[in-house]
Design a protein around this motif. Structure first.
Motif, PDB file in Angstrom:
ATOM      1  N   MET A 102       0.884  -1.113  -0.019  1.00 43.07           N
ATOM      2  CA  MET A 102      -0.439  -0.323  -0.186  1.00 43.07           C
ATOM      3  C   MET A 102       0.866   1.964   0.087  1.00 43.07           C
ATOM      4  O   MET A 102       0.241   2.375  -0.370  1.00 43.07           O
ATOM      5  CB  MET A 102      -1.063   0.016   0.918  1.00 43.07           C
ATOM      6  CG  MET A 102      -2.407  -0.676   1.169  1.00 43.07           C
ATOM      7  SD  MET A 102      -3.489  -0.865   2.699  1.00 43.07           S
ATOM      8  CE  MET A 102      -4.180   0.475   2.011  1.00 43.07           C
ATOM      9  N   ASP A 103       1.822   0.983   0.111  1.00 42.55           N
ATOM     10  CA  ASP A 103       3.006   2.313   0.950  1.00 42.55           C
ATOM     11  C   ASP A 103       4.178   1.401   1.359  1.00 42.55           C
ATOM     12  O   ASP A 103       4.651   0.721   1.538  1.00 42.55           O
ATOM     13  CB  ASP A 103       1.873   3.217   1.707  1.00 42.55           C
ATOM     14  CG  ASP A 103       2.701   4.513   1.917  1.00 42.55           C
ATOM     15  OD1 ASP A 103       3.376   5.067   0.946  1.00 42.55           O
ATOM     16  OD2 ASP A 103       2.324   5.547   2.319  1.00 42.55           O
ATOM     17  N   ALA A 104       5.352   3.360   0.872  1.00 40.76           N
ATOM     18  CA  ALA A 104       6.649   2.648   0.489  1.00 40.76           C
ATOM     19  C   ALA A 104       6.813   4.276   0.962  1.00 40.76           C
ATOM     20  O   ALA A 104       7.196   4.832   0.496  1.00 40.76           O
ATOM     21  CB  ALA A 104       7.772   1.535  -0.225  1.00 40.76           C
ATOM     22  N   VAL A 105       7.868   3.928   2.252  1.00 44.37           N
ATOM     23  CA  VAL A 105       7.987   4.893   2.969  1.00 44.37           C
ATOM     24  C   VAL A 105      10.231   5.194   3.352  1.00 44.37           C
ATOM     25  O   VAL A 105      10.693   4.365   4.050  1.00 44.37           O
ATOM     26  CB  VAL A 105       7.912   5.750   4.184  1.00 44.37           C
ATOM     27  CG1 VAL A 105       8.703   7.037   4.119  1.00 44.37           C
ATOM     28  CG2 VAL A 105       6.231   6.262   3.307  1.00 44.37           C
ATOM     29  N   PHE A 106      10.488   5.680   2.913  1.00 43.59           N
ATOM     30  CA  PHE A 106      12.510   5.646   2.948  1.00 43.59           C
ATOM     31  C   PHE A 106      12.615   6.200   4.075  1.00 43.59           C
ATOM     32  O   PHE A 106      12.539   7.342   3.789  1.00 43.59           O
ATOM     33  CB  PHE A 106      13.457   6.269   1.642  1.00 43.59           C
ATOM     34  CG  PHE A 106      13.113   4.901   0.496  1.00 43.59           C
ATOM     35  CD1 PHE A 106      14.072   4.508   0.471  1.00 43.59           C
ATOM     36  CD2 PHE A 106      12.937   5.080  -0.271  1.00 43.59           C
ATOM     37  CE1 PHE A 106      14.041   3.259  -0.776  1.00 43.59           C
ATOM     38  CE2 PHE A 106      12.824   3.995  -1.432  1.00 43.59           C
ATOM     39  CZ  PHE A 106      13.554   3.222  -1.325  1.00 43.59           C
ATOM     40  N   ILE A 107      13.725   5.227   5.088  1.00 39.85           N
ATOM     41  CA  ILE A 107      14.179   6.113   5.964  1.00 39.85           C
ATOM     42  C   ILE A 107      15.181   6.733   5.281  1.00 39.85           C
ATOM     43  O   ILE A 107      16.027   7.751   6.057  1.00 39.85           O
ATOM     44  CB  ILE A 107      14.367   5.002   7.045  1.00 39.85           C
ATOM     45  CG1 ILE A 107      12.961   3.878   7.628  1.00 39.85           C
ATOM     46  CG2 ILE A 107      14.821   5.552   8.488  1.00 39.85           C
ATOM     47  CD1 ILE A 107      13.518   3.375   8.668  1.00 39.85           C
ATOM     48  N   VAL A 108      15.954   6.143   4.848  1.00 42.11           N
ATOM     49  CA  VAL A 108      16.972   6.671   3.946  1.00 42.11           C
ATOM     50  C   VAL A 108      17.584   6.414   3.070  1.00 42.11           C
ATOM     51  O   VAL A 108      17.282   4.420   1.721  1.00 42.11           O
ATOM     52  CB  VAL A 108      18.425   5.461   4.829  1.00 42.11           C
ATOM     53  CG1 VAL A 108      19.856   6.247   3.937  1.00 42.11           C
ATOM     54  CG2 VAL A 108      18.846   6.217   6.200  1.00 42.11           C
ATOM     55  N   GLN A 109      17.411   7.051   2.165  1.00 45.85           N
ATOM     56  CA  GLN A 109      17.312   6.977   0.398  1.00 45.85           C
ATOM     57  C   GLN A 109      19.111   6.226  -0.085  1.00 45.85           C
ATOM     58  O   GLN A 109      19.447   7.523   0.437  1.00 45.85           O
ATOM     59  CB  GLN A 109      16.667   7.928  -0.531  1.00 45.85           C
ATOM     60  CG  GLN A 109      16.515   8.219  -2.104  1.00 45.85           C
ATOM     61  CD  GLN A 109      15.221   7.046  -2.355  1.00 45.85           C
ATOM     62  OE1 GLN A 109      14.214   7.381  -2.286  1.00 45.85           O
ATOM     63  NE2 GLN A 109      15.744   6.450  -2.968  1.00 45.85           N
ATOM     64  N   PRO A 110      18.459   5.697  -0.690  1.00 46.27           N
ATOM     65  CA  PRO A 110      20.102   5.225  -1.361  1.00 46.27           C
ATOM     66  C   PRO A 110      20.595   6.356  -2.285  1.00 46.27           C
ATOM     67  O   PRO A 110      19.647   6.071  -2.695  1.00 46.27           O
ATOM     68  CB  PRO A 110      19.759   3.484  -1.632  1.00 46.27           C
ATOM     69  CG  PRO A 110      18.352   3.077  -1.064  1.00 46.27           C
ATOM     70  CD  PRO A 110      17.683   4.210  -0.817  1.00 46.27           C
ATOM     71  N   SER A 111      21.911   6.143  -2.071  1.00 49.53           N
ATOM     72  CA  SER A 111      21.875   7.274  -3.079  1.00 49.53           C
ATOM     73  C   SER A 111      22.436   6.737  -4.879  1.00 49.53           C
ATOM     74  O   SER A 111      23.166   5.060  -4.281  1.00 49.53           O
ATOM     75  CB  SER A 111      24.316   7.613  -3.235  1.00 49.53           C
ATOM     76  OG  SER A 111      23.702   8.342  -1.898  1.00 49.53           O
ATOM     77  N   ILE A 112      22.434   6.857  -5.431  1.00 48.30           N
ATOM     78  CA  ILE A 112      22.671   6.301  -6.777  1.00 48.30           C
ATOM     79  C   ILE A 112      24.046   6.292  -7.548  1.00 48.30           C
ATOM     80  O   ILE A 112      24.842   5.232  -8.144  1.00 48.30           O
ATOM     81  CB  ILE A 112      22.295   7.011  -8.245  1.00 48.30           C
ATOM     82  CG1 ILE A 112      20.868   7.602  -7.995  1.00 48.30           C
ATOM     83  CG2 ILE A 112      22.732   6.458  -9.606  1.00 48.30           C
ATOM     84  CD1 ILE A 112      20.553   8.282  -9.060  1.00 48.30           C
ATOM     85  N   VAL A 113      25.375   7.115  -7.488  1.00 45.20           N
ATOM     86  CA  VAL A 113      26.177   6.770  -6.962  1.00 45.20           C
ATOM     87  C   VAL A 113      26.773   6.237  -6.058  1.00 45.20           C
ATOM     88  O   VAL A 113      26.327   6.794  -4.817  1.00 45.20           O
ATOM     89  CB  VAL A 113      27.257   8.275  -7.339  1.00 45.20           C
ATOM     90  CG1 VAL A 113      28.575   7.273  -7.430  1.00 45.20           C
ATOM     91  CG2 VAL A 113      27.006   8.099  -8.662  1.00 45.20           C
ATOM     92  N   ALA A 114      28.136   5.324  -4.904  1.00 40.41           N
ATOM     93  CA  ALA A 114      28.206   4.892  -3.594  1.00 40.41           C
ATOM     94  C   ALA A 114      28.826   6.869  -3.097  1.00 40.41           C
ATOM     95  O   ALA A 114      29.023   6.841  -3.347  1.00 40.41           O
ATOM     96  CB  ALA A 114      28.795   3.981  -4.553  1.00 40.41           C
ATOM     97  N   THR A 115      27.419   6.312  -1.350  1.00 39.92           N
ATOM     98  CA  THR A 115      28.317   7.780  -1.272  1.00 39.92           C
ATOM     99  C   THR A 115      30.025   7.832  -1.216  1.00 39.92           C
ATOM    100  O   THR A 115      30.180   8.578  -0.978  1.00 39.92           O
ATOM    101  CB  THR A 115      27.330   8.084   0.059  1.00 39.92           C
ATOM    102  OG1 THR A 115      26.044   7.478   0.560  1.00 39.92           O
ATOM    103  CG2 THR A 115      27.872   8.661   0.751  1.00 39.92           C
ATOM    104  N   GLU A 116      30.503   6.805  -0.900  1.00 41.87           N
ATOM    105  CA  GLU A 116      31.627   6.852  -0.521  1.00 41.87           C
ATOM    106  C   GLU A 116      32.533   7.345  -1.590  1.00 41.87           C
ATOM    107  O   GLU A 116      33.336   8.129  -1.605  1.00 41.87           O
ATOM    108  CB  GLU A 116      32.691   5.515   0.299  1.00 41.87           C
ATOM    109  CG  GLU A 116      32.470   5.620   1.573  1.00 41.87           C
ATOM    110  CD  GLU A 116      32.451   4.025   2.338  1.00 41.87           C
ATOM    111  OE1 GLU A 116      33.907   3.202   1.538  1.00 41.87           O
ATOM    112  OE2 GLU A 116      32.639   4.190   3.022  1.00 41.87           O
TER     113      GLU A 116
END
Length: 278
Positions: A102-116
């Motif tokens: 019914m729904d989905a809420v990101f707590i932390v949205q992953p980055s398209i490019v790896a953060t590091e």
């Protein structure tokens, strides 16, 4: 407590031993005060994991294993929390259906490019007096020497006209900017990332909660992309067209609904763009 993690089918899964650690971790953020962790017995956990997998398949067309890190009650509504790549998301299952989201809420949205990676290369560019935001990156395959080469699609200003392709070369410990030279392997890596961003941009036009469910679909499907399988498109077969004299184009698997990404590059300049066709 440190989580042990495994990577399977592009989704990060925490080990069973880590479940109780995350499940029992107290919520500390003020934004989380109305969320209460719920107890879950092993047998119930097994059934719920199967239901979440089925819900992902039924609602988003995604076949993937999952690991549940927490079960929450928010104002009387049950949410299932799972890790996704570098981030995590809470899923709301339809209580009146066998297995539907019914729904989905990101707590932390992953980055398209790896953060590091993004942070590292942004620091490199700053030191080379070419600052910019990393939008996508691809590695040039080794040419039989010890030199490492990277191609970066970078935003260096306020609008899209300020986007440019940069190539970095490292000999020893020092990076330097060198003239861009087209490389197919790097283009394939870059294509997956710019297509993912285009698909995420499309989901922002969806009505709620389909915008959030769409973002989850893009995130999960992008984790399963295999750059080697992307197909070059001939001019006659392209539904969106491209400059046959100056450009090359790849088609990718759909990342949201039936919208097929087409990624086009100018091999001379490195200018790259992604368009979706349904």
């Amino acid at each position: 407590m440190r989580l042990r993690i495994f990577v399977l089918a592009g989704i990060i899964l925490a080990s069973p031993a880590a479940f109780s650690a995350v499940h029992n971790k107290p919520e500390s953020s003020s934004a989380e005060r109305d969320i209460h962790s719920l107890p879950l017995k092993p047998a119930e956990l097994y059934r719920l994991k199967a239901k979440v997998r089925k819900a992902l398949r039924n609602s988003l067309g995604i076949e993937a294993p999952v690991f549940i890190t927490a079960l929450h009650d928010l104002d009387g509504v049950t949410w299932v929390e799972i890790p996704v790549s570098e981030g995590s998301v809470r899923l709301r299952l339809d209580p009146n259906a066998d297995a539907d989201l019914m729904d989905a809420v990101f707590i932390v949205q992953p980055s398209i490019v790896a953060t590091e990676q993004a942070e590292y290369f942004q620091e490199v560019l700053a030191k080379l007096h070419a600052p910019g935001k990393i939008l996508a990156l691809g590695q040039v395959k080794s040419q039989g020497d010890s030199v490492r080469r990277m191609q970066l699609w970078v935003q260096q200003g306020a609008d899209e006209s300020a986007r440019t392709m940069l190539q970095l070369e490292r000999r020893g410990r020092a990076w330097s900017l060198v003239p861009y030279r087209y490389n197919e392997a790097a283009f394939r890596e870059l294509a997956g990332q710019v297509a993912t961003q285009a698909a995420l941009d499309l989901t922002t036009s969806f009505e709620q909660p389909w915008n959030r469910l769409g973002a989850l679909e893009v995130t999960l499907k992008s984790n399963q992309l295999q750059p080697k399988t992307f197909d070059f498109v001939s001019y006659d077969d392209s539904p969106i067209g491209f400059d046959i004299q100056n450009e090359k184009q790849l088609s990718l698997p759909p990342l949201v609904s039936d919208n097929v990404p087409y990624v086009t590059i100018n091999p001379t300049t490195g200018a790259i763009r992604a368009e979706l066709f349904n």
